[in-house]
Each structure stands twice: as C-alpha cells, then as structure tokens.
Write a protein that holds these residues in place. Structure first.
Motif, PDB file in Angstrom:
ATOM      1  N   ALA A  69     -14.342  85.532  20.650  1.00 62.92           N
ATOM      2  CA  ALA A  69     -13.879  84.681  19.547  1.00 62.92           C
ATOM      3  C   ALA A  69     -12.602  83.953  19.941  1.00 62.92           C
ATOM      4  O   ALA A  69     -12.435  82.758  19.651  1.00 62.92           O
ATOM      5  N   LYS A  70     -11.711  84.644  20.628  1.00 64.00           N
ATOM      6  CA  LYS A  70     -10.469  84.014  21.080  1.00 64.00           C
ATOM      7  C   LYS A  70     -10.767  82.905  22.093  1.00 64.00           C
ATOM      8  O   LYS A  70     -10.225  81.794  22.010  1.00 64.00           O
ATOM      9  N   GLY A  71     -11.646  83.197  23.050  1.00 58.82           N
ATOM     10  CA  GLY A  71     -11.985  82.198  24.048  1.00 58.82           C
ATOM     11  C   GLY A  71     -12.641  80.973  23.442  1.00 58.82           C
ATOM     12  O   GLY A  71     -12.370  79.835  23.848  1.00 58.82           O
ATOM     13  N   LEU A  72     -13.505  81.183  22.473  1.00 50.68           N
ATOM     14  CA  LEU A  72     -14.190  80.070  21.824  1.00 50.68           C
ATOM     15  C   LEU A  72     -13.210  79.205  21.034  1.00 50.68           C
ATOM     16  O   LEU A  72     -13.324  77.976  21.020  1.00 50.68           O
ATOM     17  N   LEU A  73     -12.252  79.823  20.373  1.00 46.18           N
ATOM     18  CA  LEU A  73     -11.241  79.042  19.669  1.00 46.18           C
ATOM     19  C   LEU A  73     -10.441  78.192  20.654  1.00 46.18           C
ATOM     20  O   LEU A  73     -10.170  77.003  20.392  1.00 46.18           O
ATOM     21  N   ARG A  74     -10.083  78.760  21.783  1.00 46.17           N
ATOM     22  CA  ARG A  74      -9.342  77.997  22.793  1.00 46.17           C
ATOM     23  C   ARG A  74     -10.189  76.844  23.337  1.00 46.17           C
ATOM     24  O   ARG A  74      -9.664  75.785  23.685  1.00 46.17           O
ATOM     25  N   ALA A  75     -11.512  77.059  23.406  1.00 48.36           N
ATOM     26  CA  ALA A  75     -12.403  76.049  23.982  1.00 48.36           C
ATOM     27  C   ALA A  75     -12.774  74.946  23.001  1.00 48.36           C
ATOM     28  O   ALA A  75     -13.394  73.959  23.405  1.00 48.36           O
ATOM     29  N   GLY A  76     -12.439  75.114  21.725  1.00 54.98           N
ATOM     30  CA  GLY A  76     -12.697  74.051  20.762  1.00 54.98           C
ATOM     31  C   GLY A  76     -13.920  74.218  19.894  1.00 54.98           C
ATOM     32  O   GLY A  76     -14.395  73.237  19.310  1.00 54.98           O
ATOM     33  N   VAL A  77     -14.455  75.446  19.767  1.00 53.58           N
ATOM     34  CA  VAL A  77     -15.624  75.663  18.914  1.00 53.58           C
ATOM     35  C   VAL A  77     -15.331  75.197  17.485  1.00 53.58           C
ATOM     36  O   VAL A  77     -14.184  75.217  17.025  1.00 53.58           O
TER      37      VAL A  77
END
Length: 431
Positions: A237-245
């Motif tokens: 979830a953290k990675g996806l937020l950083r990636a712009g989901v």
C-alpha cells in the motif's frame, strides 16, 4: 472527506430543484387537448429522503419526468403540477440506488444480464466489474440500457504477474514493456479503469513488483485512465501510494495501518479507498435473502453462518484500519468484490460495525462511488439526476440493516420488476 457527523434535515430546496419545479407549475394551464402540464410527471410524496450527500428531507416531494428527477424538495416547497401521477410514500424512506465500485461480472451475456438484474433487485443502480472478463463483453454491453438491470462499467482485463492454475483472464506481465503494452491495449479498447493485483495469494505467486506496477500507473495516467489496486500487504500500500495509484480496491489486510502509511495518504488526499471488508466472522440471520435464494441453498448458507474466531481476527484488522482511515479523512467509496447481489447490504452493515456512521456509509455507497467512476447523473437524489432510488420500509440512519427492507427499486424512473426477478431466481434454483 468522510467524518462522523450528525445528518440533519434541510428545510430549503436546491435552487435548481426550485427552478425546474417552478417551470412545471408555471405550465399547469391545460393545452388544447385539455391535458394538464403534469402529464408524464410522477410525484412521489411524503417519504423521508436521504439525498446521498448527507442531507435529509423529512417529508419530501420528488418529481420524476423522462427518467430524471425534475424537482426535489420538502413538502410545501415543491408544487405538484396538475395531471401528475401521485405516489404516496408516507412512512417510507428513500435513498439513492447503490453504486458498487468493485464487483466481478460474468463474461457470458445472458448470465451477465441475470446478474445485473439480480443486483437491481437489491437496490444497485450501477456497478463496476474489475478485471476478470474475457471476450470484451463488458465493453460491448456498457452502453446498453437493460430493463430491470443495473448499468455497468468495466476494467475489462486486469493486470497481474502470472498466476498459473488460477485465472487466465488478466494480462500476465513480467516486464515493464509488457505492462505498458497491456495498458495501451486497454486504453485503445476504452476500458473505464485499469485494475491491477499486487498480492502473492498467500505465497503461491510472485506479486507485481514496484517497477511493474509503477509502469502500469505511469502508462495509464498517460492515457487518462485511473488505476485501482487489489492490495493485501501494508508495505505494498505504501509503495502504491508513492507510485501514484488512484484507488485501492481493498484495505490493508495483514497489519494495522501505521503512521507512515497515514502520512503518505495525507500527501495524496485524492486517493480513494474501497474498503471491501471480509465477513465479520459472526453468525448472521440470512432469512432476508429468501426473495431470491432458493430454500435449499439458503438453508446451506444459514448453516454455514457460524462464529469464526479466525475470521473475526481478519475482520478486526481491516475494521480498525477503516476506522482510522475514516477518522483521518480518507475519501471512502464502496464495493463488495465477487458477484453476490445482496452483498452491498452486508458491506454497509460491516462498515458501520467498523465505526463509520450509517449516514457516512450511505454517502460512500452512493455519491462518492458515483463521483469516483464519473457517473455524473447517479449517486444523489437531486434535480437533473437519473431517477434511480430505493424505497425502504424503515430508516437506515436508525439501523443500517434497514437498507435491506426494500419496498421498491426505481431505475431511470421506472419501477424494477422485483417480483419477476424473484420468480426467476427461485425458479432457477428448482431446475
């Protein structure tokens, strides 16, 4: 922003509603044939109306014409034109039809129609099928108006790492170019949203890496498409937020949300959560499903509904996370996964069980979901919107389980033939 609040009544009518109602009333003089200006108008009177934006009209008048709300307001503030058909809803509660932003529909046309009608029976006006379709059926049927059926948008085929033996419907990608090519094909096919799975399915598969989901998100945004992510782990979830989901199709399921996640989400307040809670792990009374579930099947379902400590623990993690997200002001939408037509009512009850107010849950399941999927004519009871609404025998603000006490469902201003749907569903169970 969803926060706990008291839903209060409004005593004034929206300007648009007054203008349209005034125009209807102004034309009340009969025409050359003696027909009243209200011909073709239906007035629904006397119900408590939950408008979908958190407001309540205690004794309302709803004018419906040509499948749309032509006037909405309190009794005495919206005049009913001469010649209008009048429907007395005194003692009832009305809410917008449900907008379900996460389900999975059949790729077979007739079965898909039956599913959409079954969903309409339980008050869904619109649904979004996320990524498990083949043959392009969702895109082909997207613009069709099917009698007695919810409308539908689609992600067509989703994107994931290879999952042999599980499902071949999604694109299986292992390189950034494959990920981008899949998105380009979805954009060419005019999918409504891009669905990705970032999950190892309990260690059985590799999960989509940050490099791959980053490529999907970047390419989707180049083509003006949102990305919704099936997620399980906090770290993803953290990675996806950083990636712009753009959207989470589930909440975090392995751990309680930590401060880092909340800080990342606070930096991107436009990101929407579709909680999609698991079952609460407690015995439930399922008798309210008797209208469409054959007796033998319902008896099996009821027997299987027992207290389950492991399920309660899983529910507890997601319930605590939902409560924290809601308190922090995360934008919360609504979805149920799977294709059980009655699941929205269980999901709404579980969202309240997690700590959200009934009023906020109804907003999430109507207005917020409609806004998420750019259904500009859905999600609210307001002038100019499609007349998609549910008539209830009791007020869900007093008990969210009252959403299942359905008296009638209207889609595009026409009453859904719930008796016919019930007969077909129960009959199919005896064949």
């Amino acid at each position: 922003m969803i926060r706990a609040r008291t839903v209060t009544a409004i005593s004034s009518v929206r300007p648009a509603a007054l203008a349209i109602a005034a125009a209807l009333v102004a034309g009340c003089a009969t025409d050359g044939d003696g027909a009243g200006a209200g011909a073709g108008v239906t007035a629904f009177e006397g119900a408590t109306v939950l408008t979908g934006d958190g407001s309540v009209i205690p004794s309302a008048v709803l004018l419906v014409q040509d499948g749309q709300f032509a006037g909405v307001g309190a009794s005495g503030e919206v005049e009913v034109p001469d010649g209008a058909e009048r429907v007395d809803l005194s003692g009832k509660t009305v809410m917008p039809a449900i907008v379900n932003a996460h389900i999975h529909l059949s790729s077979e046309r007739d079965e898909r129609i039956a599913q959409l009608q079954h969903m309409a029976y339980y008050g869904a006006g619109a649904v979004v099928s996320l990524g498990t379709e083949t043959g392009g059926v969702g895109i082909e049927m997207r613009g069709e108006v099917i009698p007695d059926a919810a409308r539908a948008k689609t992600a067509d085929r989703g994107i994931t790492m290879p999952e042999p033996g599980r499902s071949e419907a999604p694109y299986w990608v292992e390189t950034e170019e494959e990920a981008r090519a899949a998105v380009r094909e979805l954009a060419e096919r005019q999918a409504d949203i891009v669905k990705i799975w970032v999950d190892d399915r309990g260690g059985r598969y590799e999960r989509l890496s940050p490099e791959l989901y980053g490529a999907v998100i970047d390419e989707a945004h180049r083509h003006g498409l949102m990305v919704t992510a099936h997620v399980f782990y906090l770290e993803d979830a953290k990675g996806l937020l950083r990636a712009g989901v753009d959207v989470f199709a589930h909440g975090v399921r392995d751990l309680d949300a930590d401060d880092e996640l909340m800080e990342l989400w606070a930096e991107r307040p436009e990101v929407v959560l579709v909680p999609n809670l698991p079952g609460p792990g407690v015995a439930l009374d399922l008798s309210w499903l008797s209208g469409t579930v054959p007796p033998d099947q319902l008896a099996e379902m009821q027997a299987a509904s027992v207290d389950n400590p492991a399920a309660q623990e899983s529910f507890g993690i997601q319930a605590r996370n939902l409560a924290r997200f809601a308190e922090a002001g995360v934008k919360i939408s609504f979805g149920t996964d799977g294709n059980a037509a009655w699941a929205p009512h269980q999901e709404m009850e579980d969202m309240v069980r997690s700590g959200m107010t009934p009023g906020d849950v109804i907003v999430a399941a109507t207005k917020t979901s409609a806004e998420l999927m750019s259904w500009d004519d859905l999600g609210e009871i307001a002038a100019g919107k499609s007349a998609d609404f549910i008539v209830l025998d009791a007020n869900p603000l007093e008990d969210i389980a009252n959403t299942r006490r359905i008296d009638a469902v209207y889609l595009r201003g026409t009453m859904v033939d719930r008796e016919g749907i019930s007969a077909r569903m129960l009959g199919a169970g005896t064949e």
